[in-house]
Design an enzyme around this catalytic site. Structure first.
Site, PDB file in Angstrom:
ATOM      1  N   SER A   1       8.612  58.492  72.868  1.00 53.43           N
ATOM      2  CA  SER A   1       9.447  59.313  72.001  1.00 53.43           C
ATOM      3  C   SER A   1       8.595  59.841  70.859  1.00 53.43           C
ATOM      4  O   SER A   1       7.778  59.105  70.306  1.00 53.43           O
ATOM      5  CB  SER A   1      10.610  58.487  71.448  1.00 53.43           C
ATOM      6  OG  SER A   1      11.447  59.277  70.632  1.00 53.43           O
TER       7      SER A   1
ATOM      8  N   HIS B   1       6.868  66.594  62.249  1.00 60.37           N
ATOM      9  CA  HIS B   1       7.299  67.300  61.039  1.00 60.37           C
ATOM     10  C   HIS B   1       6.094  68.041  60.451  1.00 60.37           C
ATOM     11  O   HIS B   1       5.224  67.423  59.832  1.00 60.37           O
ATOM     12  CB  HIS B   1       7.865  66.321  60.010  1.00 60.37           C
ATOM     13  CG  HIS B   1       9.130  65.651  60.434  1.00 60.37           C
ATOM     14  ND1 HIS B   1      10.326  66.328  60.530  1.00 60.37           N
ATOM     15  CD2 HIS B   1       9.397  64.371  60.797  1.00 60.37           C
ATOM     16  CE1 HIS B   1      11.281  65.495  60.922  1.00 60.37           C
ATOM     17  NE2 HIS B   1      10.742  64.302  61.098  1.00 60.37           N
TER      18      HIS B   1
ATOM     19  N   HIS C   1      11.083  67.484  68.708  1.00 63.74           N
ATOM     20  CA  HIS C   1      11.325  66.125  69.203  1.00 63.74           C
ATOM     21  C   HIS C   1      11.206  66.163  70.719  1.00 63.74           C
ATOM     22  O   HIS C   1      11.611  67.132  71.364  1.00 63.74           O
ATOM     23  CB  HIS C   1      12.729  65.669  68.796  1.00 63.74           C
ATOM     24  CG  HIS C   1      13.306  64.603  69.684  1.00 63.74           C
ATOM     25  ND1 HIS C   1      14.167  64.898  70.737  1.00 63.74           N
ATOM     26  CD2 HIS C   1      13.142  63.265  69.700  1.00 63.74           C
ATOM     27  CE1 HIS C   1      14.509  63.780  71.336  1.00 63.74           C
ATOM     28  NE2 HIS C   1      13.897  62.777  70.736  1.00 63.74           N
TER      29      HIS C   1
ATOM     30  N   ASN D   1      11.260  63.255  74.277  1.00 68.38           N
ATOM     31  CA  ASN D   1      11.490  61.881  74.713  1.00 68.38           C
ATOM     32  C   ASN D   1      11.561  61.864  76.230  1.00 68.38           C
ATOM     33  O   ASN D   1      12.202  62.722  76.832  1.00 68.38           O
ATOM     34  CB  ASN D   1      12.804  61.369  74.103  1.00 68.38           C
ATOM     35  CG  ASN D   1      13.214  60.023  74.658  1.00 68.38           C
ATOM     36  OD1 ASN D   1      13.946  59.945  75.647  1.00 68.38           O
ATOM     37  ND2 ASN D   1      12.762  58.968  74.024  1.00 68.38           N
ATOM     38  N   VAL D   2      10.871  60.923  76.836  1.00 70.15           N
ATOM     39  CA  VAL D   2      11.046  60.652  78.266  1.00 70.15           C
ATOM     40  C   VAL D   2      11.151  59.145  78.430  1.00 70.15           C
ATOM     41  O   VAL D   2      10.412  58.391  77.787  1.00 70.15           O
ATOM     42  CB  VAL D   2       9.898  61.226  79.132  1.00 70.15           C
ATOM     43  CG1 VAL D   2      10.041  62.725  79.301  1.00 70.15           C
ATOM     44  CG2 VAL D   2       8.530  60.898  78.555  1.00 70.15           C
ATOM     45  N   ARG D   3      12.066  58.710  79.271  1.00 74.15           N
ATOM     46  CA  ARG D   3      12.354  57.278  79.330  1.00 74.15           C
ATOM     47  C   ARG D   3      12.840  56.871  80.720  1.00 74.15           C
ATOM     48  O   ARG D   3      13.329  57.688  81.501  1.00 74.15           O
ATOM     49  CB  ARG D   3      13.398  56.915  78.279  1.00 74.15           C
ATOM     50  CG  ARG D   3      14.702  57.658  78.444  1.00 74.15           C
ATOM     51  CD  ARG D   3      15.638  57.445  77.255  1.00 74.15           C
ATOM     52  NE  ARG D   3      16.883  58.190  77.429  1.00 74.15           N
ATOM     53  CZ  ARG D   3      17.064  59.452  77.080  1.00 74.15           C
ATOM     54  NH1 ARG D   3      16.069  60.126  76.530  1.00 74.15           N
ATOM     55  NH2 ARG D   3      18.224  60.057  77.276  1.00 74.15           N
TER      56      ARG D   3
ATOM     57  N   HIS E   1      12.168  78.369  75.440  1.00 75.03           N
ATOM     58  CA  HIS E   1      13.137  78.231  76.529  1.00 75.03           C
ATOM     59  C   HIS E   1      12.567  78.718  77.862  1.00 75.03           C
ATOM     60  O   HIS E   1      12.932  78.185  78.917  1.00 75.03           O
ATOM     61  CB  HIS E   1      14.435  78.959  76.180  1.00 75.03           C
ATOM     62  CG  HIS E   1      15.334  78.133  75.314  1.00 75.03           C
ATOM     63  ND1 HIS E   1      16.238  77.226  75.832  1.00 75.03           N
ATOM     64  CD2 HIS E   1      15.438  78.037  73.966  1.00 75.03           C
ATOM     65  CE1 HIS E   1      16.866  76.619  74.837  1.00 75.03           C
ATOM     66  NE2 HIS E   1      16.399  77.092  73.698  1.00 75.03           N
TER      67      HIS E   1
ATOM     68  N   GLY F   1      17.670  45.004  68.875  1.00 70.03           N
ATOM     69  CA  GLY F   1      16.646  44.318  68.098  1.00 70.03           C
ATOM     70  C   GLY F   1      15.298  44.975  68.221  1.00 70.03           C
ATOM     71  O   GLY F   1      14.261  44.319  68.144  1.00 70.03           O
ATOM     72  N   GLY F   2      15.296  46.285  68.432  1.00 71.18           N
ATOM     73  CA  GLY F   2      14.042  47.019  68.525  1.00 71.18           C
ATOM     74  C   GLY F   2      13.308  47.025  67.199  1.00 71.18           C
ATOM     75  O   GLY F   2      13.821  46.587  66.166  1.00 71.18           O
TER      76      GLY F   2
END
Length: 304
Positions: free
Chosen positions: A94, A98, A108, A110-112, A147, A260-261
């Site tokens: 992730s 800025h 931003h 993110n790949v998960r 895009h 609890g990360g």
């Protein structure tokens, strides 16, 4: 191979983090990422990489995490009750960037990958991710190019993929209390598994690999644009929307805190400086007003 292979996914994610950090350092030209490896008592860990005080980037964070646990948190079982009672494994990269210059958008990505196990049952797994763009000053050229990059990486997987995930992104990154999108969107997907592991993994890789290809040209185009205190103050004000969304609505933030990360890594997305202003209204006819009227709502950017 169509059985889920978390080892393969982890290797890709670690390499992706490395490549994105190298690319951002090259774009910045002066600052370097500091790495902070961490472990989680309940299982797993990760490595957070943060660049601060750069020539181009005020702060950029690229985080890899791989956490596991014996039971699912409330944020996950609320949407997927069949996951109750399963052990889980979640991993991802992730990032949030800025920039210093208000003419460069914040972004931003993110790949998960998520997999949950239960004795005597098939694993439940899926991929998720995407990327989105949050400009402060409206440049139509940048948004259309962004895009188009998103559409191009989706095309090998089907003509319906880009419009579906583009709409999902518009709907996800929306602030109901402001009645505006967080930015101009991009792609967002979750629960991706219907095409089997190989195809789903290939799409996740395409999104991860496509991020810097989409973002770097915008940075190069805008990084030397002159700006003053007026633009800087507007940038800081608009950064407040980032904080509002991440702390109130973002599922990834809520999941990380409930499991609890590592708090420092989870809140890495927060801008280093931000401000709020009571009842702000942009001046009529200004670039700031154009952002509000033309850019902070869902649009078909490729058929204007």
């Amino acid at each position: 191979m169509n059985a889920p292979d978390s080892t393969l996914v982890k290797a890709f994610l670690l390499d992706l983090q490395h490549r994105i950090c190298n690319g951002l350092e090259a774009l910045d030209g002066s600052a370097k990422f500091a790495e902070d490896a961490w472990k989680r008592e309940e299982g797993g860990g990760g490595q957070s990489r943060v660049l601060t005080g750069g020539t181009v980037f005020e702060q950029a964070g690229v985080n890899f995490s791989h956490v596991m646990g014996a039971s699912m948190p409330a944020s996950a079982t609320a949407h997927r009750p069949e996951l109750a009672g399963r052990s889980f494994e979640a991993m991802g990269v992730s990032l949030v960037i800025h920039p210093n210059n208000p003419h460069i958008p914040t972004t931003h990505a993110n790949v998960r990958f998520f997999i949950a196990h239960k004795d005597g049952a098939d694993p439940v797994w899926w991929f998720g991710g995407g990327f989105d763009l949050t400009p402060y000053y409206p440049y139509l050229e940048d948004v259309v190019e962004w895009h188009q990059s998103a559409k191009s990486l989706c095309e090998p997987f089907g003509d319906e993929i880009y419009p579906e995930y583009k709409q999902w992104c518009d709907e996800y990154f929306f602030l109901p209390h402001r009645n505006e999108t967080r930015g101009v969107g991009g792609l967002f997907f979750d629960d991706l598994n219907k095409q089997g592991f190989d195809t789903s993994f290939a799409f996740m890789q395409a999104v991860g690999n496509g991020f810097l290809t989409a973002y770097a040209p915008i940075v190069e185009r805008r990084k030397d644009t002159v700006y003053g205190e007026h633009e800087r103050q507007f940038q800081l004000y608009r950064r407040g929307r980032y904080v509002e969304f991440n702390l109130v609505y973002d599922r990834g933030t809520l999941f990380g805190l409930q499991t609890g990360g590592r708090t420092e890594s989870i809140l890495m997305s927060m801008p280093p400086l931000v401000r709020w202003e009571y009842a702000y209204t942009p001046e009529a006819g200004s670039a700031e007003a154009a952002l509000y009227s033309d850019y902070l709502k869902p649009r078909d950017w490729l058929t204007l």
